[in-house]
Design an enzyme around this catalytic site. Structure first.
Site, PDB file in Angstrom:
ATOM      1  CE  LYS A 118       1.412 -10.021  -6.255  1.00 49.33           C
ATOM      2  NZ  LYS A 118       1.348  -8.852  -7.168  1.00 49.33           N
TER       3      LYS A 118
ATOM      4  CE  LYS B 236     -10.883 -11.379  -8.267  1.00 50.61           C
ATOM      5  NZ  LYS B 236     -10.285 -10.103  -7.805  1.00 50.61           N
TER       6      LYS B 236
ATOM      7  CE  LYS C  32      -3.417 -10.916 -14.328  1.00 46.98           C
ATOM      8  NZ  LYS C  32      -3.472  -9.578 -14.908  1.00 46.98           N
TER       9      LYS C  32
END
Length: 329
Positions: free
Chosen positions: A111, A192, A195
């Site tokens: 991140k 995976k 969202k």
């Protein structure tokens, strides 16, 4: 009964993958476990958020928890920021954690990569996650592969605190989801379902309309063979769709393979779309009944009250162990 804790960030759309991999299983766990389900809004602010959208996401996630079948009489549903002990205990565990082990966290590396500035919270939120879990004497934490490193740190911090101060924490174990629970992207079955995927066709959101669901499944990546067989290595796209079908309908993979023997992907995908739409219809109906209701606020108020009572007791134990404040009897 053993205690289970799980937290989900209110950071956007909940996908079919989240539902199958977590929320659907929570409805089963609540039957014979003492469950705490937390909307971890304080974790969400480690990256910039629009305040109005965040508030909307919090209510939406709470309504979805209930719409999929979480029963407030069997489980405790609450918002993290409404239980101040989480932030307080998180700070105390920051003081037990080491910078080196926080910098080694894979999610922090991912991140923070390529950013000019990174918030301190992004580095130090793993101790807050540990506090979330440890405040409730948690025995089991359902997590996916991407959270196993954080669970290892949670266990390390709990053991370190117990050794250094007082033996007050239960050391939680990881509960790995059932096989078949990991749902992959519809456009890249090696990733995976997420969202945050930039490609909207890659995931199905729980609140997608029927036409959207049909289009997304119709465009899902398969292969050129046209044979509906489960082979995760050689046919990952078809295998992913079979996993979704199996979980939502309750049929075995073998039964589905036999059903579509000699049929092409067109029939298979059309039927799967109908299965997904039928399964989500009652969830969506209940969601829209709840999301702006007084019933939702009442449930969250009751959840916060119960969570505050339990977490407050553990916080006092932590403060006494570390010598904070005045001595308490």
């Amino acid at each position: 009964m053993k205690t289970i804790f799980s937290g989900i960030q209110p950071s956007g759309t909940i996908t079919l993958g989240n539902y199958i991999g977590a929320l659907k299983q929570f409805t089963e766990l609540q039957e014979n476990h003492n469950c705490y389900f937390c909307i971890v809004d304080q974790h969400a602010i480690t990256v910039p958020q629009d305040r109005l959208q965040l508030r909307k996401n919090i209510r939406s996630l709470a309504a979805l928890y209930l719409a999929v079948g979480i029963d407030p009489h069997k489980a405790t549903l609450f918002i993290q920021s409404e239980v101040p002990a989480h932030a307080q205990a998180g700070w105390m565990l920051q003081c037990v954690a080491y910078i080196g082990e926080l910098e080694r966290m894979t999610q922090f590396k991912d991140k923070s990569a390529g950013r000019e500035a990174v918030s301190a919270g992004l580095l130090t939120y793993p101790p807050l996650m540990a506090a979330d879990i440890l405040l409730y004497n948690t025995d089991l934490v359902p997590v996916g592969e991407d959270q196993k490193q954080h669970m290892e740190l949670t266990r390390d911090l709990a053991e370190r605190f117990n050794r250094k101060y007082n033996d007050i924490f239960t050391i939680p174990d990881v509960r790995i989801p059932k096989s078949g629970a990991r749902i992959m992207s519809l456009q890249d079955p090696h990733k995976k379902m997420s969202k945050s995927d930039a490609n909207q066709k890659a995931f199905i959101a729980l609140l997608d309309e029927p036409k959207q669901i049909e289009k997304k499944i119709k465009s899902a990546v398969t292969d050129s063979e046209g044979v509906v067989v489960y082979d995760k290595e050689n046919k990952p796209g078809v295998s992913n769709l079979l996993s979704i079908y199996s979980v939502l309908e309750g049929s075995s993979i073998q039964e589905l393979e036999q059903r579509y023997e000699g049929k092409g992907y067109g029939d298979f995908k059309a039927d799967l779309a109908n299965v997904v739409i039928r399964h989500l219809e009652p969830i969506q109906k209940r969601y829209y009944e709840l999301v702006n209701s007084e019933e939702l606020d009442r449930i969250l108020d009751e959840g916060a009250e119960k969570a505050n009572q339990v977490a407050g007791k553990m916080l006092k134990k932590m403060e006494n162990a570390m010598g904070l404040g005045r001595k308490r009897k």
